[in-house]
Scaffold this active site. Structure first.
Site, short mmCIF file in Angstrom:
data_model
loop_
_atom_site.label_atom_id
_atom_site.label_comp_id
_atom_site.label_asym_id
_atom_site.label_seq_id
_atom_site.Cartn_x
_atom_site.Cartn_y
_atom_site.Cartn_z
N ASP A 44 0.85 -1.19 0.00
CA ASP A 44 0.00 0.00 0.00
C ASP A 44 0.88 1.24 0.00
O ASP A 44 1.99 1.23 0.55
CB ASP A 44 -0.98 -0.01 1.18
CG ASP A 44 -0.30 0.03 2.54
OD1 ASP A 44 -0.04 1.14 3.04
OD2 ASP A 44 -0.02 -1.05 3.09
N GLU A 134 -6.76 5.03 12.96
CA GLU A 134 -5.58 4.83 13.79
C GLU A 134 -5.54 5.73 15.02
O GLU A 134 -4.74 5.53 15.92
CB GLU A 134 -4.31 5.08 12.96
CG GLU A 134 -4.21 4.20 11.72
CD GLU A 134 -2.97 4.51 10.89
OE1 GLU A 134 -1.93 4.85 11.49
OE2 GLU A 134 -3.04 4.40 9.65
#
Length: 240
Positions: A44, A134
């Site tokens: 990614d 996150e």
């Protein structure tokens, strides 16, 4: 012995060509036994990787092919600076692509979902959208944060017709999400865990096993990922 020597040579090769941009040394973790059983592997990227030479991008493990790439599309109510270019140029690889959204914990979830929808046009063969969470909020409770995440997922699912993938760290998932049955039983889970002791616990689908993968064509080190299940299950995941 021969395998170990080859691994060291390859690791040195990538370090020589790609490490001058950073003091962080690349890892040869992609040769370790803990991930070699997973046949579907990918990476990614975001604008943090700078200008990517997609014509040169190949998977560093010669025994595996690069099968997918997740590209960051949006960040809160903003766009990733290089998404458009990365999305267009990555087509040269003829692999499955997915777009992900980095969630801002202090910003309205509906606004963030609309930003992603405005930015990302998914087609047949692409991976489902991804919600990357996150951070915790400094202005709302964890319960309300979870409500916002559920709202984002609901809006995205309605628009694209597929359930998004949920990305988060192993500790974050355990501390803030897994106590909620909705997230505990979430059907598409992508877990980041760089521990050398083995794979993450629980029923995950994607595993981000390192953030120090040296990949030809990409100067900064990137995240390496594997898909847990077989090819047939993977193909069913793709947008049709």
């Amino acid at each position: 012995m021969i395998t170990a020597v080859i691994s060291l040579v390859v690791a040195f090769y990538f370090y020589r060509d790609y490490s001058n941009f950073s003091s962080i040394k690349p890892t040869n973790v992609h040769f370790e036994n803990r991930i070699e059983k997973y046949s579907i592997q990918g990476i990614d990227v975001s604008h943090h990787q700078g200008v990517i030479d997609w014509d040169k991008v190949t998977y560093p493990n010669p025994e595996r092919s690069l099968q997918f790439v997740f590209i960051r599309a949006t960040v809160g109510v903003e766009k990733d600076k290089r998404f458009k270019r990365n999305w267009e140029e990555s087509q040269v690889l003829d692999i499955n692509r997915g777009a992900y959204h980095y969630y801002w914990a202090n910003v309205n979830s509906t606004q963030q979902a609309k930003n992603f929808i405005k930015t990302v046009d998914l087609k047949k063969g692409d991976l489902p959208p991804v919600l990357d969470i996150e951070d915790v909020s400094s202005i709302q409770s964890i319960e309300n944060l979870r409500k916002g995440l559920k709202n984002w997922i609901s809006i995205i699912k309605k628009h694209y017709g597929v359930a998004p993938i949920l990305y988060t760290g192993a500790s974050y998932y355990k501390d803030y999400l897994s106590s909620d049955d909705y997230f505990k039983n979430y059907p598409r889970l992508w877990i980041a865990n760089y521990s050398y002791r083995g794979q993450p616990e629980g029923d995950w689908d994607f595993w981000q096993f390192t953030d120090k993968l040296a990949v030809p064509g990409i100067r900064p080190l990137v995240d390496g990922n594997v898909y847990r299940h077989d090819e047939n299950t993977y193909n069913k995941l793709l947008i049709n």
